[in-house]
Scaffold this motif. Structure first.
Motif, PDB file in Angstrom:
ATOM      1  N   HIS A 145      -0.999   2.181  -2.873  1.00  0.00           N
ATOM      2  CA  HIS A 145       0.074   2.400  -3.848  1.00  0.00           C
ATOM      3  C   HIS A 145       0.881   3.639  -3.474  1.00  0.00           C
ATOM      4  CE1 HIS A 145       2.019   2.496  -7.775  1.00  0.00           C
ATOM      5  NE2 HIS A 145       1.702   3.773  -7.852  1.00  0.00           N
ATOM      6  N   GLU A 146       0.212   4.704  -3.125  1.00  0.00           N
ATOM      7  CA  GLU A 146       0.895   5.943  -2.737  1.00  0.00           C
ATOM      8  C   GLU A 146       1.694   5.759  -1.444  1.00  0.00           C
ATOM      9  OE1 GLU A 146       1.161   8.701  -4.469  1.00  0.00           O
ATOM     10  OE2 GLU A 146      -0.046   7.836  -6.081  1.00  0.00           O
ATOM     11  N   ASP A 147       1.148   5.030  -0.491  1.00  0.00           N
ATOM     12  CA  ASP A 147       1.861   4.781   0.768  1.00  0.00           C
ATOM     13  C   ASP A 147       3.143   3.986   0.542  1.00  0.00           C
ATOM     14  OD1 ASP A 147      -0.007   6.149   2.218  1.00  0.00           O
ATOM     15  OD2 ASP A 147      -1.134   4.355   2.809  1.00  0.00           O
ATOM     16  N   ASP A 148       3.073   2.997  -0.323  1.00  0.00           N
ATOM     17  CA  ASP A 148       4.263   2.189  -0.594  1.00  0.00           C
ATOM     18  C   ASP A 148       5.357   3.000  -1.280  1.00  0.00           C
ATOM     19  OD1 ASP A 148       3.420  -0.122   0.582  1.00  0.00           O
ATOM     20  OD2 ASP A 148       2.578  -0.974  -1.248  1.00  0.00           O
ATOM     21  N   PHE A 149       4.987   3.793  -2.246  1.00  0.00           N
ATOM     22  CA  PHE A 149       5.996   4.536  -2.997  1.00  0.00           C
ATOM     23  C   PHE A 149       6.527   5.744  -2.235  1.00  0.00           C
ATOM     24  CE2 PHE A 149       4.548   2.201  -6.741  1.00  0.00           C
ATOM     25  CZ  PHE A 149       5.777   1.841  -7.239  1.00  0.00           C
ATOM     26  N   ALA A 150       5.885   6.116  -1.150  1.00  0.00           N
ATOM     27  CA  ALA A 150       6.392   7.218  -0.345  1.00  0.00           C
ATOM     28  C   ALA A 150       7.617   6.792   0.473  1.00  0.00           C
ATOM     29  CB  ALA A 150       5.305   7.726   0.587  1.00  0.00           C
ATOM     30  N   ASN A 151       7.752   5.499   0.759  1.00  0.00           N
ATOM     31  CA  ASN A 151       8.808   5.016   1.659  1.00  0.00           C
ATOM     32  C   ASN A 151       9.707   3.973   1.022  1.00  0.00           C
ATOM     33  OD1 ASN A 151       7.652   6.576   3.744  1.00  0.00           O
ATOM     34  ND2 ASN A 151       6.163   4.959   4.119  1.00  0.00           N
TER      35      ASN A 151
END
Length: 67
Positions: free
Chosen positions: A23-29
């Motif tokens: 979830h964090e990886d997706d919302f970072a980019n």
């Protein structure tokens, strides 16, 4: 490619099961300005599919009963 990523994010949020790290990886980019439009579009598409199935079933049962 970014559109596919946003569609994946929205579909995972509709499903409701997601690991925190992914979830964090997706919302970072992701571009947050287009995300609400993608979410509304996918919700409308899912609702149209459900409505289509319901109308198809209701129409077929209505003619089977002789009405």
């Amino acid at each position: 490619m970014e559109l596919i990523r946003m569609v994946r994010i929205v579909l995972w949020s509709f499903f409701g099961v997601r690991k925190s790290a992914a979830h964090e990886d997706d919302f970072a980019n992701v571009n947050f300005s287009w995300l609400p439009l993608v979410a509304v579009g996918l919700a409308a598409l899912i609702a149209a599919c459900i409505l289509g199935v319901v109308l198809l079933v209701a129409h077929s049962t209505g003619t089977a009963q002789g009405f």
